[in-house]
Design an enzyme around this catalytic site. Structure first.
Site, PDB file in Angstrom:
ATOM      1  CE1 TYR A 143       1.324  12.240   2.870  1.00  0.00           C
ATOM      2  CE2 TYR A 143       1.128   9.797   2.027  1.00  0.00           C
ATOM      3  CZ  TYR A 143       1.284  11.027   2.306  1.00  0.00           C
ATOM      4  OH  TYR A 143      -0.297  10.366   3.165  1.00  0.00           O
ATOM      5  CE  LYS A 245      -5.891  12.615  -0.920  1.00  0.00           C
ATOM      6  NZ  LYS A 245      -5.595  12.288  -0.230  1.00  0.00           N
ATOM      7  CG  HIS A 268      -4.921  10.384   4.530  1.00  0.00           C
ATOM      8  ND1 HIS A 268      -4.293  11.831   4.127  1.00  0.00           N
ATOM      9  CD2 HIS A 268      -5.225   9.825   4.268  1.00  0.00           C
ATOM     10  CE1 HIS A 268      -3.521  11.423   3.679  1.00  0.00           C
ATOM     11  NE2 HIS A 268      -3.607   9.930   4.338  1.00  0.00           N
TER      12      HIS A 268
HETATM   13  C1  LIG Z   1      -5.142   2.606   2.644  1.00  0.00           C
HETATM   14  C2  LIG Z   1      -4.892   3.767   2.564  1.00  0.00           C
HETATM   15  C3  LIG Z   1      -4.145   4.198   1.732  1.00  0.00           C
HETATM   16  C4  LIG Z   1      -3.998   5.775   1.212  1.00  0.00           C
HETATM   17  N1  LIG Z   1      -2.599   6.321   1.211  1.00  0.00           N
HETATM   18  C5  LIG Z   1      -2.816   7.484   0.798  1.00  0.00           C
HETATM   19  C6  LIG Z   1      -1.632   8.045   0.235  1.00  0.00           C
HETATM   20  O1  LIG Z   1      -0.663   7.428   0.082  1.00  0.00           O
HETATM   21  N2  LIG Z   1      -1.552   8.888   0.566  1.00  0.00           N
HETATM   22  C7  LIG Z   1      -2.858  10.547  -0.123  1.00  0.00           C
HETATM   23  O2  LIG Z   1      -2.145  11.336  -0.272  1.00  0.00           O
HETATM   24  N3  LIG Z   1      -3.614   9.719   0.915  1.00  0.00           N
HETATM   25  C8  LIG Z   1      -3.823   8.428   0.641  1.00  0.00           C
HETATM   26  N4  LIG Z   1      -5.333   8.083   1.215  1.00  0.00           N
HETATM   27  C9  LIG Z   1      -6.385   8.230   1.050  1.00  0.00           C
HETATM   28  C10 LIG Z   1      -6.779   8.316   0.031  1.00  0.00           C
HETATM   29  O3  LIG Z   1      -6.031   9.229  -1.234  1.00  0.00           O
HETATM   30  C11 LIG Z   1      -8.559   9.229   0.044  1.00  0.00           C
HETATM   31  O4  LIG Z   1      -7.859  10.418   0.271  1.00  0.00           O
HETATM   32  C12 LIG Z   1      -9.537   8.877   0.567  1.00  0.00           C
HETATM   33  O5  LIG Z   1      -9.073   6.849   0.527  1.00  0.00           O
HETATM   34  C13 LIG Z   1     -10.351   9.216   0.316  1.00  0.00           C
HETATM   35  O6  LIG Z   1     -11.591   8.472   0.774  1.00  0.00           O
HETATM   36  P1  LIG Z   1     -12.152   6.707   0.775  1.00  0.00           P
HETATM   37  O7  LIG Z   1     -11.198   5.646   1.105  1.00  0.00           O
HETATM   38  O8  LIG Z   1     -13.630   6.958   1.249  1.00  0.00           O
HETATM   39  O9  LIG Z   1     -12.801   6.451  -1.131  1.00  0.00           O
HETATM   40  C14 LIG Z   1      -4.741   6.626   1.381  1.00  0.00           C
HETATM   41  C15 LIG Z   1      -6.288   5.971   1.744  1.00  0.00           C
HETATM   42  C16 LIG Z   1      -5.626   4.100   2.159  1.00  0.00           C
HETATM   43  C17 LIG Z   1      -7.822   4.224   2.226  1.00  0.00           C
HETATM   44  O1  LIG Z   2      -2.097   5.412   4.786  1.00  0.00           O
HETATM   45  C1  LIG Z   2      -2.390   6.146   4.729  1.00  0.00           C
HETATM   46  O2  LIG Z   2      -3.249   7.217   4.806  1.00  0.00           O
HETATM   47  C2  LIG Z   2      -1.499   7.269   4.432  1.00  0.00           C
HETATM   48  O3  LIG Z   2      -0.761   8.199   3.795  1.00  0.00           O
HETATM   49  C3  LIG Z   2      -0.498   6.058   3.620  1.00  0.00           C
HETATM   50  C4  LIG Z   2       0.547   6.802   2.962  1.00  0.00           C
HETATM   51  C5  LIG Z   2       2.588   6.110   3.240  1.00  0.00           C
HETATM   52  C6  LIG Z   2       2.779   5.584   4.403  1.00  0.00           C
HETATM   53  C7  LIG Z   2       1.659   5.325   4.969  1.00  0.00           C
HETATM   54  C8  LIG Z   2       0.686   5.866   5.407  1.00  0.00           C
END
Ligand SMILES: Cc1cc2nc3c(=O)[nH]c(=O)nc-3n(C[C@H](O)[C@H](O)[C@H](O)COP(=O)(O)O)c2cc1C
Ligand SMILES: O=C(O)C(=O)c1ccccc1
Length: 370
Positions: A143, A245, A268
């Protein structure tokens, strides 16, 4: 409570689970409301969250028969890193909500299974430890922070700790509104922090009068001004390949290629712009635009071996798991994430054989009904 160790009985149930849905149920049962809300939530009405899954099930396969499938091979590679099967772990924040071993457990499982883990900028474990646990099977998700100097330090650390790619998340200049988190005021428990970004600046100080603590925290840190024109700056900070991404259109995929970046199709996990197109529905136009010039990946809604094959048929080189890995981690730490990967590996192998394909090179659009 949230991060207690699973009991012997719970670990037994994990080994008996026959699919990812059963592991999801086991994982959910071990989480407290705060963590469960955070992991499970989608933005607003959850249309995109559901569409990610439903659009996979709508696609129908065209299997071929009477092919020698005695030696099915699921191997591939991503950016030169060999994978035993075409599945990696998507970045997600705060694995410490699921298990005391947090990101270390996830990294060990990915490494042990010949997969790859993408570590979130917002991990609960510092990059160096995860780098060791991942044994070379590590990508780092960035990020970009408003503090460019801190961003540079994080990128340099990721590189020094053995990350093989920089996955730059482009779909979250602001966090989508996950209404359950707002309603119940999601907060990171006091024993957890985000050491890559905020060892200096604790979450405790974040204003929580409006919205969830998380939203405010994130919004204060992330750069919302960054555009395609700034990618040159990022390029100059690292020797690593850059993967964008969160791409959902052919137009942005073309720009990614022009800027020398690989493409990760994602919404996401339905957590950002609700009613945005599902990942699998977005993939074909993006694959056409990219036309093999860079590598293409997908996440969102993958829970079955057949989902993996459908994404590959439409042009992805590999897919990534978000929530399924978190459910596994909650259900059983390293063993839980390992079990998720094992089940999916075996499903991919069987689906490949029953489709009459000997290897992933044989998976093309002709595998799908038009
Ligand atoms: C709890 C949670 C936290 C996430 N945190 C991030 C993150 O920190 N950075 C990011 O690029 N994507 C984040 N994502 C998105 C995931 O990388 C991913 O795109 C997504 O979960 C894929 O879908 P799925 O949960 O159906 O497999 C997060 C998703 C979830 C569910
Ligand atoms: O929750 C998320 O999807 C996410 O990408 C995120 C990551 C760091 C802090 C807060 C939200």
């Amino acid at each position: 409570m949230t991060t207690s160790l699973p009991t012997a009985e719970q670990l037994g149930a994990l080994q008996r689970a026959v699919n990812l849905a059963e592991i999801e149920a086991l994982g959910r049962a071990r989480l407290d409301q705060n963590a469960l809300d955070y992991y499970a939530s989608g933005a607003n009405d959850g249309h995109t969250l559901r569409a990610n899954r439903e659009d996979f099930s709508r696609l129908q396969l065209r299997p071929r028969m009477l092919v020698d499938v005695s030696g099915v091979d699921t191997r591939t590679s991503v950016l030169g890193l060999p994978l035993d099967f075409p599945v990696g772990i998507a970045p997600s924040a705060f694995h410490g909500l699921a298990h005391p071993d947090a990101e270390l457990a996830t990294a060990r499982a990915a490494a042990g299974m010949g997969s790859v883990m993408t570590l979130s900028t917002f991990s609960n474990t510092p990059i160096d430890g995860v780098g060791q646990a991942a044994a070379g099977r590590l990508w780092f998700q960035l990020y970009l922070l408003a503090d460019r100097e801190l961003s540079r330090e994080i990128i340099a650390q990721a590189e020094a700790c053995g990350a093989r790619a920089l996955v730059f998340t482009v779909d979250a200049p602001y966090l989508g509104r996950r209404e359950t988190n707002e309603r119940r005021r999601f907060a990171l428990p006091p024993h957890l922090s985000a050491p890559n970004v905020a060892s200096r600046e604790t979450l405790a100080g974040v204003e929580t009068d409006t919205g969830s603590q998380l939203t405010n925290y994130f919004q204060n840190l992330v750069d919302k001004t960054f555009t395609w024109d700034d990618l040159g700056w990022l390029r100059a900070q690292t020797h690593l390949p850059i993967v964008l991404k969160g791409i959902l259109t052919a137009e942005d995929a073309e720009l990614a290629v022009q800027h020398g970046c690989h493409v990760w199709v994602s919404n996401h996990g339905g957590r950002q712009l609700d009613t945005a197109i599902s990942s699998i529905a977005a993939l074909p136009e993006i694959a056409d635009a990219v036309a093999g010039r860079v590598e293409l990946y997908l996440d969102g809604g993958v829970t079955r071996g057949t989902d993996v094959l459908k994404a590959l048929a439409l042009g992805a080189r590999a897919v990534f798991l978000g929530r399924p890995a978190l459910w596994g981690l909650a259900a059983g730490g390293e063993a839980g994430v390992r079990r998720v990967l094992e089940l999916l590996r075996d499903e991919v192998r069987l689906a490949l054989a029953l489709s009459g394909r000997q290897n992933l090179a044989g998976v093309g659009r002709d595998l799908l009904r038009r």
